[in-house]
Write a protein that holds these residues in place. Structure first.
Motif, PDB file in Angstrom:
ATOM      1  N   ALA A  99       7.596  12.039  46.608  1.00  0.00           N
ATOM      2  CA  ALA A  99       8.893  12.671  46.838  1.00  0.00           C
ATOM      3  C   ALA A  99       9.687  13.393  45.503  1.00  0.00           C
ATOM      4  CB  ALA A  99      10.005  11.923  47.759  1.00  0.00           C
ATOM      5  N   THR A 100       9.473  12.456  44.825  1.00  0.00           N
ATOM      6  CA  THR A 100      10.066  12.693  43.374  1.00  0.00           C
ATOM      7  C   THR A 100       9.341  13.906  42.751  1.00  0.00           C
ATOM      8  OG1 THR A 100      11.133  10.480  43.380  1.00  0.00           O
ATOM      9  CG2 THR A 100      10.927  11.835  41.267  1.00  0.00           C
ATOM     10  N   VAL A 101       8.221  13.790  42.622  1.00  0.00           N
ATOM     11  CA  VAL A 101       7.454  14.778  41.999  1.00  0.00           C
ATOM     12  C   VAL A 101       7.595  16.213  42.884  1.00  0.00           C
ATOM     13  CG1 VAL A 101       4.975  15.816  41.372  1.00  0.00           C
ATOM     14  CG2 VAL A 101       5.656  13.478  40.952  1.00  0.00           C
ATOM     15  N   THR A 102       7.484  16.193  44.075  1.00  0.00           N
ATOM     16  CA  THR A 102       7.444  17.378  44.636  1.00  0.00           C
ATOM     17  C   THR A 102       8.977  18.079  44.886  1.00  0.00           C
ATOM     18  OG1 THR A 102       7.857  16.247  46.979  1.00  0.00           O
ATOM     19  CG2 THR A 102       5.366  16.799  46.169  1.00  0.00           C
ATOM     20  N   ALA A 103       9.878  17.110  44.872  1.00  0.00           N
ATOM     21  CA  ALA A 103      11.274  17.537  44.799  1.00  0.00           C
ATOM     22  C   ALA A 103      11.592  18.453  43.211  1.00  0.00           C
ATOM     23  CB  ALA A 103      12.224  16.618  44.929  1.00  0.00           C
ATOM     24  N   ASN A 104      10.922  17.757  41.988  1.00  0.00           N
ATOM     25  CA  ASN A 104      11.260  17.990  40.684  1.00  0.00           C
ATOM     26  C   ASN A 104      10.440  19.100  40.354  1.00  0.00           C
ATOM     27  OD1 ASN A 104      13.781  16.434  39.745  1.00  0.00           O
ATOM     28  ND2 ASN A 104      12.490  14.963  40.936  1.00  0.00           N
ATOM     29  N   ALA A 105       9.004  19.180  40.858  1.00  0.00           N
ATOM     30  CA  ALA A 105       8.175  19.931  40.176  1.00  0.00           C
ATOM     31  C   ALA A 105       7.348  20.854  41.215  1.00  0.00           C
ATOM     32  CB  ALA A 105       7.301  19.358  39.385  1.00  0.00           C
ATOM     33  N   PRO A 106       8.128  21.492  42.203  1.00  0.00           N
ATOM     34  CA  PRO A 106       7.488  22.280  43.251  1.00  0.00           C
ATOM     35  C   PRO A 106       6.239  23.016  43.018  1.00  0.00           C
ATOM     36  CG  PRO A 106       9.518  23.114  42.852  1.00  0.00           C
ATOM     37  CD  PRO A 106       9.348  21.949  41.937  1.00  0.00           C
ATOM     38  N   GLU A 107       6.257  23.619  41.791  1.00  0.00           N
ATOM     39  CA  GLU A 107       4.838  24.010  41.280  1.00  0.00           C
ATOM     40  C   GLU A 107       3.795  23.328  41.061  1.00  0.00           C
ATOM     41  OE1 GLU A 107       7.137  23.266  37.455  1.00  0.00           O
ATOM     42  OE2 GLU A 107       7.565  23.418  39.608  1.00  0.00           O
ATOM     43  N   LEU A 108       3.690  22.054  41.291  1.00  0.00           N
ATOM     44  CA  LEU A 108       2.497  21.148  41.136  1.00  0.00           C
ATOM     45  C   LEU A 108       2.151  21.023  42.502  1.00  0.00           C
ATOM     46  CD1 LEU A 108       3.646  18.410  38.762  1.00  0.00           C
ATOM     47  CD2 LEU A 108       2.189  20.656  38.226  1.00  0.00           C
ATOM     48  N   SER A 109       0.481  21.020  42.732  1.00  0.00           N
ATOM     49  CA  SER A 109       0.022  20.924  43.986  1.00  0.00           C
ATOM     50  C   SER A 109      -0.593  19.332  43.980  1.00  0.00           C
ATOM     51  CB  SER A 109      -0.966  21.913  43.977  1.00  0.00           C
ATOM     52  OG  SER A 109      -0.803  23.372  43.811  1.00  0.00           O
ATOM     53  N   PRO A 110      -0.260  18.692  45.106  1.00  0.00           N
ATOM     54  CA  PRO A 110      -0.851  17.395  45.428  1.00  0.00           C
ATOM     55  C   PRO A 110      -2.355  17.572  45.737  1.00  0.00           C
ATOM     56  CG  PRO A 110       0.803  18.126  47.422  1.00  0.00           C
ATOM     57  CD  PRO A 110       0.573  19.296  46.383  1.00  0.00           C
ATOM     58  N   LYS A 111      -2.811  16.662  45.052  1.00  0.00           N
ATOM     59  CA  LYS A 111      -4.538  16.542  45.314  1.00  0.00           C
ATOM     60  C   LYS A 111      -4.837  14.991  45.130  1.00  0.00           C
ATOM     61  CE  LYS A 111      -7.173  18.581  42.494  1.00  0.00           C
ATOM     62  NZ  LYS A 111      -7.861  19.543  41.734  1.00  0.00           N
ATOM     63  N   GLY A 122      -9.526   9.316  43.502  1.00  0.00           N
ATOM     64  CA  GLY A 122      -9.040   8.400  44.804  1.00  0.00           C
ATOM     65  C   GLY A 122      -7.728   8.152  44.505  1.00  0.00           C
ATOM     66  N   MET A 123      -6.850   8.787  43.707  1.00  0.00           N
ATOM     67  CA  MET A 123      -5.603   8.268  43.639  1.00  0.00           C
ATOM     68  C   MET A 123      -4.751   9.675  43.853  1.00  0.00           C
ATOM     69  SD  MET A 123      -5.486   6.460  39.632  1.00  0.00           S
ATOM     70  CE  MET A 123      -6.516   7.591  39.103  1.00  0.00           C
ATOM     71  N   PRO A 124      -3.264   9.506  44.479  1.00  0.00           N
ATOM     72  CA  PRO A 124      -2.462  10.684  44.519  1.00  0.00           C
ATOM     73  C   PRO A 124      -2.227  11.291  42.884  1.00  0.00           C
ATOM     74  CG  PRO A 124      -1.672   8.727  45.981  1.00  0.00           C
ATOM     75  CD  PRO A 124      -2.790   8.287  44.817  1.00  0.00           C
ATOM     76  N   ALA A 125      -2.369  12.713  42.921  1.00  0.00           N
ATOM     77  CA  ALA A 125      -1.961  13.127  41.824  1.00  0.00           C
ATOM     78  C   ALA A 125      -1.825  14.517  42.165  1.00  0.00           C
ATOM     79  CB  ALA A 125      -3.648  13.244  41.003  1.00  0.00           C
ATOM     80  N   TYR A 126      -1.154  15.363  40.955  1.00  0.00           N
ATOM     81  CA  TYR A 126      -0.287  16.539  41.125  1.00  0.00           C
ATOM     82  C   TYR A 126      -0.933  17.477  39.878  1.00  0.00           C
ATOM     83  CZ  TYR A 126       1.959  13.474  44.169  1.00  0.00           C
ATOM     84  OH  TYR A 126       2.365  12.623  45.311  1.00  0.00           O
ATOM     85  N   ALA A 149      12.038  11.516  37.373  1.00  0.00           N
ATOM     86  CA  ALA A 149      12.383  13.033  37.511  1.00  0.00           C
ATOM     87  C   ALA A 149      12.363  13.564  36.214  1.00  0.00           C
ATOM     88  CB  ALA A 149      13.762  13.012  38.434  1.00  0.00           C
ATOM     89  N   GLU A 150      13.072  12.942  35.104  1.00  0.00           N
ATOM     90  CA  GLU A 150      13.054  13.563  34.033  1.00  0.00           C
ATOM     91  C   GLU A 150      11.807  13.699  33.314  1.00  0.00           C
ATOM     92  OE1 GLU A 150      15.518  10.647  32.099  1.00  0.00           O
ATOM     93  OE2 GLU A 150      17.299  11.214  32.880  1.00  0.00           O
ATOM     94  N   LEU A 151      10.828  12.693  33.472  1.00  0.00           N
ATOM     95  CA  LEU A 151       9.660  12.742  32.941  1.00  0.00           C
ATOM     96  C   LEU A 151       8.667  13.825  33.549  1.00  0.00           C
ATOM     97  CD1 LEU A 151       8.731   8.941  32.724  1.00  0.00           C
ATOM     98  CD2 LEU A 151       8.914  10.687  30.908  1.00  0.00           C
ATOM     99  N   VAL A 152       8.756  14.075  34.887  1.00  0.00           N
ATOM    100  CA  VAL A 152       8.233  15.329  35.546  1.00  0.00           C
ATOM    101  C   VAL A 152       8.511  16.591  35.163  1.00  0.00           C
ATOM    102  CG1 VAL A 152       7.747  16.139  38.092  1.00  0.00           C
ATOM    103  CG2 VAL A 152       7.336  13.477  37.498  1.00  0.00           C
ATOM    104  N   ARG A 153      10.012  16.881  35.392  1.00  0.00           N
ATOM    105  CA  ARG A 153      10.273  17.805  34.867  1.00  0.00           C
ATOM    106  C   ARG A 153      10.061  18.351  33.191  1.00  0.00           C
ATOM    107  NH1 ARG A 153      15.330  15.838  37.574  1.00  0.00           N
ATOM    108  NH2 ARG A 153      15.998  15.429  35.626  1.00  0.00           N
ATOM    109  N   ALA A 154      10.073  17.376  32.452  1.00  0.00           N
ATOM    110  CA  ALA A 154       9.746  17.587  31.255  1.00  0.00           C
ATOM    111  C   ALA A 154       8.016  17.790  30.923  1.00  0.00           C
ATOM    112  CB  ALA A 154       9.921  16.358  30.103  1.00  0.00           C
ATOM    113  N   ALA A 155       7.194  17.339  32.040  1.00  0.00           N
ATOM    114  CA  ALA A 155       5.709  17.340  31.786  1.00  0.00           C
ATOM    115  C   ALA A 155       5.568  18.809  32.361  1.00  0.00           C
ATOM    116  CB  ALA A 155       5.285  16.270  32.841  1.00  0.00           C
ATOM    117  N   VAL A 156       6.340  19.231  33.088  1.00  0.00           N
ATOM    118  CA  VAL A 156       6.090  20.841  33.613  1.00  0.00           C
ATOM    119  C   VAL A 156       6.668  21.888  32.755  1.00  0.00           C
ATOM    120  CG1 VAL A 156       5.158  20.130  35.905  1.00  0.00           C
ATOM    121  CG2 VAL A 156       7.554  20.526  35.412  1.00  0.00           C
ATOM    122  N   SER A 157       7.546  21.537  31.830  1.00  0.00           N
ATOM    123  CA  SER A 157       8.207  22.530  31.265  1.00  0.00           C
ATOM    124  C   SER A 157       7.689  23.269  29.877  1.00  0.00           C
ATOM    125  CB  SER A 157       9.639  21.955  30.637  1.00  0.00           C
ATOM    126  OG  SER A 157       9.258  20.938  29.708  1.00  0.00           O
TER     127      SER A 157
END
Length: 149
Positions: free
Chosen positions: A65-77, A81-85, A141-149
């Motif tokens: 939920a946090t990743v998809t809310a803060n980085a909607p440009e990432l695609s889940p896959k 065998g682990m959830p990743a974006y 959320a901060e880390l995810v936003r930074a990761a995609v900036s």
């Protein structure tokens, strides 16, 4: 290095590690099929989360939920065998490894080299995750936003 508490065969890999490699090979085969859809990838992530032990599932659901809310440009896959974006180029940016995957005492939130977390010559790219709290959610959320900036 084999996971702690895991038994290894003569090849040096634990059963859990071999299973992860097989999962990744299946993912690569699926990616190679034309017409693979984002909906299929999302469903694979949700299915994997549903298979987790309750405590891991709760963490994975909050990470998702946090990743998809803060980085909607990432695609889940799924990835090994682990959830990743993944980013638009298909590179994994962030992943969640449940504690049960390799019998660890904590789950892991990790970032791959596509994440832009660079901070000088040394920075963390993996975080132990045991409990979810408002503080943890804020930091993720901060880390995810930074990761995609």
């Amino acid at each position: 290095m084999p996971a702690k508490n895991a038994t290894t065969d003569s090849d040096g890999f634990s059963a859990e590690e071999r299973a992860a490699m097989k999962e990744r090979a299946a993912e690569l085969r699926a990616e190679g099929r034309k017409g693979a859809k984002k909906a299929d990838d999302l469903q694979a992530v949700l299915d994997r989360i549903a298979q987790m032990a309750p405590a891991d599932r709760t963490l994975a659901e909050r990470v998702h939920a946090t990743v998809t809310a803060n980085a909607p440009e990432l695609s889940p896959k799924t990835w090994y065998g682990m959830p990743a974006y993944a980013n638009a180029a298909g590179k994994i940016v962030v992943f969640f490894q449940d504690s049960g995957k390799f019998n660890y005492r904590y789950s892991t939130l990790g970032f791959q080299d596509a994440a832009t977390l660079d901070d000088g010559d040394l920075w963390p790219v993996s975080y132990a995750l045991k409990q979810w709290s408002p503080e943890v959610e804020k930091r993720v959320a901060e880390l995810v936003r930074a990761a995609v900036s």
